[in-house]
Design a protein around this motif. Structure first.
Motif, PDB file in Angstrom:
ATOM      1  N   ASN A  59      48.634  44.670  34.089  1.00 19.94           N
ATOM      2  CA  ASN A  59      49.481  44.324  35.282  1.00 19.94           C
ATOM      3  C   ASN A  59      48.388  44.616  36.437  1.00 19.94           C
ATOM      4  O   ASN A  59      48.498  43.943  37.527  1.00 19.94           O
ATOM      5  CB  ASN A  59      50.644  45.060  35.347  1.00 19.94           C
ATOM      6  CG  ASN A  59      51.650  44.458  34.832  1.00 19.94           C
ATOM      7  OD1 ASN A  59      52.072  43.271  34.756  1.00 19.94           O
ATOM      8  ND2 ASN A  59      52.490  45.334  33.887  1.00 19.94           N
ATOM      9  N   VAL A  63      47.350  42.042  39.343  1.00 20.99           N
ATOM     10  CA  VAL A  63      47.687  42.056  40.910  1.00 20.99           C
ATOM     11  C   VAL A  63      46.503  41.850  41.729  1.00 20.99           C
ATOM     12  O   VAL A  63      46.549  41.307  42.674  1.00 20.99           O
ATOM     13  CB  VAL A  63      48.305  43.416  40.953  1.00 20.99           C
ATOM     14  CG1 VAL A  63      48.138  43.913  42.410  1.00 20.99           C
ATOM     15  CG2 VAL A  63      49.600  43.527  40.523  1.00 20.99           C
ATOM     16  N   ALA A  71      47.850  40.471  47.210  1.00 16.37           N
ATOM     17  CA  ALA A  71      48.807  41.526  46.706  1.00 16.37           C
ATOM     18  C   ALA A  71      49.800  42.049  47.780  1.00 16.37           C
ATOM     19  O   ALA A  71      50.926  42.131  47.767  1.00 16.37           O
ATOM     20  CB  ALA A  71      48.157  42.727  45.781  1.00 16.37           C
ATOM     21  N   VAL A 173      50.724  36.785  41.271  1.00 17.67           N
ATOM     22  CA  VAL A 173      50.610  38.109  41.874  1.00 17.67           C
ATOM     23  C   VAL A 173      51.712  38.837  41.970  1.00 17.67           C
ATOM     24  O   VAL A 173      51.845  39.908  41.819  1.00 17.67           O
ATOM     25  CB  VAL A 173      49.652  37.691  43.259  1.00 17.67           C
ATOM     26  CG1 VAL A 173      49.856  39.003  44.130  1.00 17.67           C
ATOM     27  CG2 VAL A 173      48.530  37.024  43.308  1.00 17.67           C
ATOM     28  N   GLY A 176      52.711  40.412  38.987  1.00 22.97           N
ATOM     29  CA  GLY A 176      51.981  41.423  38.774  1.00 22.97           C
ATOM     30  C   GLY A 176      52.458  42.565  39.542  1.00 22.97           C
ATOM     31  O   GLY A 176      52.301  43.758  39.060  1.00 22.97           O
ATOM     32  N   VAL A 177      52.824  42.343  40.856  1.00 27.44           N
ATOM     33  CA  VAL A 177      53.120  43.521  41.798  1.00 27.44           C
ATOM     34  C   VAL A 177      54.417  44.078  41.354  1.00 27.44           C
ATOM     35  O   VAL A 177      54.560  45.311  41.160  1.00 27.44           O
ATOM     36  CB  VAL A 177      53.392  42.895  43.150  1.00 27.44           C
ATOM     37  CG1 VAL A 177      54.079  44.049  43.895  1.00 27.44           C
ATOM     38  CG2 VAL A 177      52.029  42.666  43.837  1.00 27.44           C
TER      39      VAL A 177
END
Length: 252
Positions: A59, A63, A71, A173, A176-177
């Motif tokens: 992860n 990000v 991000a 993104v 991922g955040v």
């Protein structure tokens, strides 16, 4: 930690690699694939520990792949969703012992499969711009509640991002955040619970290189996909993920 046979190690590394490929390609499903695969032949606690380092690091890579500015921009654009998901996870997690978790696997899995199949059939489900703020609060609350009660908020997050027609790079993104914030909490929780300790941590760390190698392959595949193909592949992975949630609801 139990001593693993060479076959066990080979299977575990292969599962981590495949999970990394899927994660790199569509931005999610690594924990789902790893926990499903590892728990089929390992003790459930060891399987859970095995995913933690890979979840956290992959992860982080997802990000930062587009750079810190991307991000930060993703977090700024979707701050409402992030806030309500985190708060709802914390609040509803306190109810886990009171409500049968299997119910929530059904509640999450059935709509995910249904909505994904509808979109794969050619029907477009979109949220118009003037309703997106309300949708962030509402869908974020649903995602967080399901995350706290059933342990997964990824599928509803992906459906939301698809419905607002998020570009592929930004979607990776944003996912991922959102997942990264959850993975930090997950690792800390299992350091406290004892699931992740000196012994199981070695096993978890040993699977990381395979997961990262798979993710590198997945990123290359993702870079070659146009927006339409990316959406189609994402929906297919959602169908598989939803079916697995229904399976967990049936088997308990």
């Amino acid at each position: 930690m139990d001593v693993l046979s060479p076959i066990d190690w080979a299977l575990a590394v292969s599962i981590a690699f495949f999970a990394g490929v899927v994660k790199g390609s569509v931005g999610f499903a690594l924990p789902l694939i790893m926990i499903s695969g590892l728990s089929s032949f390992l003790d459930p606690r060891l399987a859970l520990a095995g995913i933690l380092v890979s979840v956290l690091v992959t992860n982080g890579w997802q990000v930062t792949r587009q750079g810190p500015a991307a991000a930060k921009d993703a977090a700024r654009l979707h701050w409402r969703y992030l806030v309500v998901v985190v708060v709802a996870i914390f609040a509803t997690a306190q109810l886990v012992t009171l409500i049968p978790r299997q119910w929530f696997y059904f509640i999450l899995g059935i709509p995910v499969v249904g909505l994904s199949l509808i979109q794969l059939s050619g029907v477009r489900l979109t949220i118009p711009p003037h309703r997106r703020v309300a949708a962030e609060w509402g869908i974020g609350l649903i995602s967080g509640a399901l995350g706290g009660l059933a342990g997964t908020w990824g599928p509803t997050t992906v459906l939301y991002l698809l419905a607002i027609e998020t570009p592929k790079a930004r979607q990776m993104v944003v996912q991922g955040v959102i997942y990264g914030a959850g993975s930090v909490v997950l690792v800390l929780a299992h350091l406290r619970s004892g699931v992740l300790n000196a012994d199981t941590g070695v096993f978890s760390a040993a699977l990381l290189p395979a997961a990262l190698a798979g993710m590198a392959v997945g990123f290359r595949l993702q870079d070659r996909m146009d927006q339409a193909l990316f959406k189609k592949v994402t929906l297919i992975v959602l169908v598989v993920a939803g079916i697995n949630l229904i399976r967990k609801g049936v088997l308990g």
